[in-house]
Design an enzyme around this catalytic site. Structure first.
Site, PDB file in Angstrom:
ATOM      1  N   GLY A  12       0.862  -1.187   0.000  1.00 38.77           N
ATOM      2  CA  GLY A  12       0.000   0.000   0.000  1.00 38.77           C
ATOM      3  C   GLY A  12       0.892   1.228   0.000  1.00 38.77           C
ATOM      4  O   GLY A  12       1.549   1.524   1.000  1.00 38.77           O
ATOM      5  N   GLY A  14      -0.010   4.310  -0.314  1.00 39.29           N
ATOM      6  CA  GLY A  14      -0.832   5.504  -0.073  1.00 39.29           C
ATOM      7  C   GLY A  14      -0.179   6.394   0.966  1.00 39.29           C
ATOM      8  O   GLY A  14       1.046   6.387   1.139  1.00 39.29           O
ATOM      9  N   GLY A  17       1.499   4.318   3.954  1.00 36.30           N
ATOM     10  CA  GLY A  17       2.569   3.468   3.423  1.00 36.30           C
ATOM     11  C   GLY A  17       3.771   4.270   2.952  1.00 36.30           C
ATOM     12  O   GLY A  17       4.916   3.983   3.324  1.00 36.30           O
ATOM     13  N   ASP A  36       2.079  -1.740  -4.503  1.00 38.01           N
ATOM     14  CA  ASP A  36       0.681  -1.311  -4.561  1.00 38.01           C
ATOM     15  C   ASP A  36       0.059  -1.942  -5.800  1.00 38.01           C
ATOM     16  O   ASP A  36       0.766  -2.387  -6.700  1.00 38.01           O
ATOM     17  CB  ASP A  36       0.615   0.228  -4.652  1.00 38.01           C
ATOM     18  N   ARG A  91     -20.096   0.300   7.419  1.00 36.08           N
ATOM     19  CA  ARG A  91     -18.896  -0.174   8.103  1.00 36.08           C
ATOM     20  C   ARG A  91     -18.610  -1.633   7.721  1.00 36.08           C
ATOM     21  O   ARG A  91     -17.471  -2.034   7.534  1.00 36.08           O
ATOM     22  CB  ARG A  91     -19.165  -0.099   9.611  1.00 36.08           C
ATOM     23  N   THR A 122      -4.050  -1.703   8.291  1.00 38.73           N
ATOM     24  CA  THR A 122      -5.362  -1.494   7.662  1.00 38.73           C
ATOM     25  C   THR A 122      -6.508  -1.618   8.672  1.00 38.73           C
ATOM     26  O   THR A 122      -6.515  -2.513   9.514  1.00 38.73           O
ATOM     27  CB  THR A 122      -5.555  -2.547   6.537  1.00 38.73           C
ATOM     28  N   ASN A 123      -7.484  -0.750   8.529  1.00 47.54           N
ATOM     29  CA  ASN A 123      -8.675  -0.755   9.390  1.00 47.54           C
ATOM     30  C   ASN A 123      -9.791  -1.630   8.834  1.00 47.54           C
ATOM     31  O   ASN A 123      -9.837  -1.805   7.624  1.00 47.54           O
ATOM     32  CB  ASN A 123      -9.217   0.674   9.520  1.00 47.54           C
ATOM     33  N   ARG A 154      -0.974   9.908  20.664  1.00 46.73           N
ATOM     34  CA  ARG A 154      -1.962  11.013  20.679  1.00 46.73           C
ATOM     35  C   ARG A 154      -2.234  11.453  22.120  1.00 46.73           C
ATOM     36  O   ARG A 154      -2.233  12.649  22.421  1.00 46.73           O
ATOM     37  CB  ARG A 154      -3.270  10.542  20.028  1.00 46.73           C
ATOM     38  N   HIS A 178      -8.720  -0.222  18.779  1.00 44.62           N
ATOM     39  CA  HIS A 178      -8.328   1.056  18.210  1.00 44.62           C
ATOM     40  C   HIS A 178      -9.513   2.027  18.251  1.00 44.62           C
ATOM     41  O   HIS A 178     -10.610   1.661  17.885  1.00 44.62           O
ATOM     42  CB  HIS A 178      -7.891   0.803  16.776  1.00 44.62           C
TER      43      HIS A 178
HETATM   44  O1  TXD Z   1      -3.979   3.122  13.674  1.00 44.63           O
HETATM   45  C1  TXD Z   1      -4.169   2.593  12.615  1.00 44.63           C
HETATM   46  N1  TXD Z   1      -4.047   1.281  12.493  1.00 44.63           N
HETATM   47  C2  TXD Z   1      -4.521   3.371  11.418  1.00 44.63           C
HETATM   48  C3  TXD Z   1      -5.111   2.681  10.304  1.00 44.63           C
HETATM   49  C4  TXD Z   1      -4.066   4.708  11.263  1.00 44.63           C
HETATM   50  C5  TXD Z   1      -4.180   5.338  10.056  1.00 44.63           C
HETATM   51  C6  TXD Z   1      -4.735   4.692   8.881  1.00 44.63           C
HETATM   52  N2  TXD Z   1      -5.382   3.461   9.157  1.00 44.63           N
HETATM   53  C7  TXD Z   1      -5.813   2.630   8.017  1.00 44.63           C
HETATM   54  O2  TXD Z   1      -4.676   2.310   7.209  1.00 44.63           O
HETATM   55  C8  TXD Z   1      -6.771   3.295   7.073  1.00 44.63           C
HETATM   56  O3  TXD Z   1      -8.093   3.248   7.567  1.00 44.63           O
HETATM   57  C9  TXD Z   1      -6.603   2.413   5.848  1.00 44.63           C
HETATM   58  O4  TXD Z   1      -7.331   1.202   6.018  1.00 44.63           O
HETATM   59  C10 TXD Z   1      -5.102   2.087   5.859  1.00 44.63           C
HETATM   60  C11 TXD Z   1      -4.266   2.930   4.892  1.00 44.63           C
HETATM   61  O5  TXD Z   1      -4.492   4.289   5.115  1.00 44.63           O
HETATM   62  P1  TXD Z   1      -3.961   5.393   4.071  1.00 44.63           P
HETATM   63  O6  TXD Z   1      -4.311   6.710   4.609  1.00 44.63           O
HETATM   64  O7  TXD Z   1      -2.555   5.094   3.709  1.00 44.63           O
HETATM   65  O8  TXD Z   1      -4.901   5.058   2.816  1.00 44.63           O
HETATM   66  P2  TXD Z   1      -4.608   5.383   1.278  1.00 44.63           P
HETATM   67  O9  TXD Z   1      -3.795   6.621   1.138  1.00 44.63           O
HETATM   68  O10 TXD Z   1      -5.944   5.295   0.602  1.00 44.63           O
HETATM   69  O11 TXD Z   1      -3.691   4.168   0.787  1.00 44.63           O
HETATM   70  C12 TXD Z   1      -4.155   2.864   0.654  1.00 44.63           C
HETATM   71  C13 TXD Z   1      -3.362   2.250  -0.486  1.00 44.63           C
HETATM   72  C14 TXD Z   1      -3.690   2.852  -1.865  1.00 44.63           C
HETATM   73  O12 TXD Z   1      -2.509   3.316  -2.494  1.00 44.63           O
HETATM   74  C15 TXD Z   1      -4.297   1.689  -2.635  1.00 44.63           C
HETATM   75  O13 TXD Z   1      -4.015   1.693  -4.037  1.00 44.63           O
HETATM   76  C16 TXD Z   1      -3.634   0.517  -1.942  1.00 44.63           C
HETATM   77  O14 TXD Z   1      -3.672   0.848  -0.557  1.00 44.63           O
HETATM   78  N3  TXD Z   1      -4.306  -0.761  -2.183  1.00 44.63           N
HETATM   79  C17 TXD Z   1      -3.608  -1.890  -2.408  1.00 44.63           C
HETATM   80  N4  TXD Z   1      -2.281  -2.109  -2.453  1.00 44.63           N
HETATM   81  C18 TXD Z   1      -1.885  -3.381  -2.721  1.00 44.63           C
HETATM   82  N5  TXD Z   1      -2.750  -4.390  -2.935  1.00 44.63           N
HETATM   83  C19 TXD Z   1      -4.081  -4.206  -2.878  1.00 44.63           C
HETATM   84  N6  TXD Z   1      -4.927  -5.221  -3.077  1.00 44.63           N
HETATM   85  C20 TXD Z   1      -4.567  -2.900  -2.608  1.00 44.63           C
HETATM   86  N7  TXD Z   1      -5.807  -2.358  -2.498  1.00 44.63           N
HETATM   87  C21 TXD Z   1      -5.627  -1.048  -2.229  1.00 44.63           C
END
Ligand code: TXD
Length: 315
Positions: A12, A14, A17, A36, A91, A122-123, A154, A178
């Site tokens: 990931g 994003g 990541g 990704d 949800r 991931t959430n 926090r 969480h």
């Molecule tokens: O405390 C915690 N655990 C959290 C969790 C704190 C912050 C964010 N939290 C969760 O992390 C949030 O609710 C999301 O479920 C993840 C990732 O958050 P982010 O803000 O990085 O989300 P983005 O910017 O949307 O990035 C997700 C990336 C994006 O580039 C997608 O293309 C990619 O995930 N993605 C994948 N990559 C690889 N393989 C697959 N299948 C895939 N699907 C989506």
């Protein structure tokens, strides 16, 4: 000293990541492979980060890819892949879609890195740790959820701001799931060793606890789109650093409990010793009846999410 290059794969590319990749490389902790599904995204971000290396004074190798063979023999795999909740999505929709994503990425990642330690981001976090445990077949010591480090950071930041002291001197103790179901333990939270209740009135502590519980939502409402990523990425760095440098830091992590804290077969956030083997020890403290009740409620909500995933998988 023999040189040993360590490798972290981040699934990931994003916000969380890519920022975690930056933090890990800039701290000189490991080489990073960013992967990704979106073509070009991890390649572009890894290249950009590599071009910053001369200015940031590190020599870590940065790879961006869509191909899991590039992740081979990673020491740690951080899973941030997933979807954020879209308008009209419940949800449970998010739960099931992210469960499917986490299942897919973990299966591929562990195929190429069978000895790795997984850090799940991931959430909904605790439920995704269950999915990763089941998919990987790894022992619980090597499947660890990141949430407590963020929640406690926090809480520490809010306490430090409120008291006008350095956040380095504030230590906060949180248990449970969480966000909403977090169980903070103010009596085990300290400022330079002084228990928090000696420095703050109960109402003030409760206000900061509440702000911590809603910490994620507060940022989402400010950003309008997307969610927090700087502090989450720092939290990932802390965990990766403690594992790869075998620091044995005591950090709150989401882990499968087997009777500890009176919870069985559910992933819940508890303080653990994090070292080269992953979770090396779970630290148990005695809880008051109220704290125990709150922890059970937290475990109960995780259990119901896991059941929802189970029903959808067998349906
Ligand atoms: O405390 C915690 N655990 C959290 C969790 C704190 C912050 C964010 N939290 C969760 O992390 C949030 O609710 C999301 O479920 C993840 C990732 O958050 P982010 O803000 O990085 O989300 P983005 O910017 O949307 O990035 C997700 C990336 C994006 O580039 C997608 O293309 C990619 O995930 N993605 C994948 N990559 C690889 N393989 C697959 N299948 C895939 N699907 C989506």
């Amino acid at each position: 000293m023999p040189v040993c290059r360590r490798k972290v794969t981040i699934v990931g590319a994003g916000n969380v990541g890519a920022t975690a990749a930056q933090r890990i490389a800039e701290a000189g902790v490991a080489d990073v492979c960013l992967i990704d599904v979106v073509e070009g995204l991890p390649q572009g971000k890894a290249l950009d980060l590599a071009e910053a290396a001369p200015l940031q004074h590190h020599d870590q190798v940065m790879v961006g890819t869509n191909d899991y063979t590039d992740t081979t023999e990673s020491d740690v795999v951080v899973v941030t892949a997933g979807l954020a909740r879209q308008p009209g999505m419940t949800r449970d929709d998010l739960l099931l879609q992210n469960a499917q994503i986490v299942r897919g990425v973990v299966a591929k990642a562990v195929h190429y890195s069978p000895d790795s330690i997984l850090i799940i981001v991931t959430n909904p976090l605790d439920a995704m740790v269950h999915v990763a445990l089941e998919t990987s077949g790894f022992p619980r010591e090597r499947v660890i959820g990141m949430a407590g480090v963020l929640d406690s950071s926090r809480f520490r930041a809010f306490i430090a701001q409120d008291l006008g002291v350095s956040s380095s001197d504030v230590s906060a103790f949180v248990l449970g799931g969480h966000g909403d179901t977090m169980v903070p333990l103010p009596r085990h939270s300290t400022v330079a060793g002084i228990p928090l209740p000696e420095l703050m009135k109960p109402e003030r502590i409760e206000a900061l606890v509440e702000r911590t519980r809603n910490g994620g939502a507060e940022i989402v409402s400010l950003l309008k789109s997307g969610s927090a990523f700087y502090a989450p990425a720092s939290s990932v760095l802390h965990m990766v650093d403690s594992i790869l440098n075998d620091r044995k830091r005591v950090l709150p992590c989401a882990v499968l409990l087997r009777g500890e804290y009176g919870v069985d077969d559910v992933v819940v956030g508890v303080p653990v010793v994090l070292g080269a083997a992953g979770i090396e020890r779970i630290i148990e403290v005695s809880l008051t009846a109220d704290e125990q009740k709150a922890l059970q409620a937290s475990a109960g909500s995780v259990r119901s999410l896991v059941e929802t995933i189970g029903k959808a998988t067998t349906a």
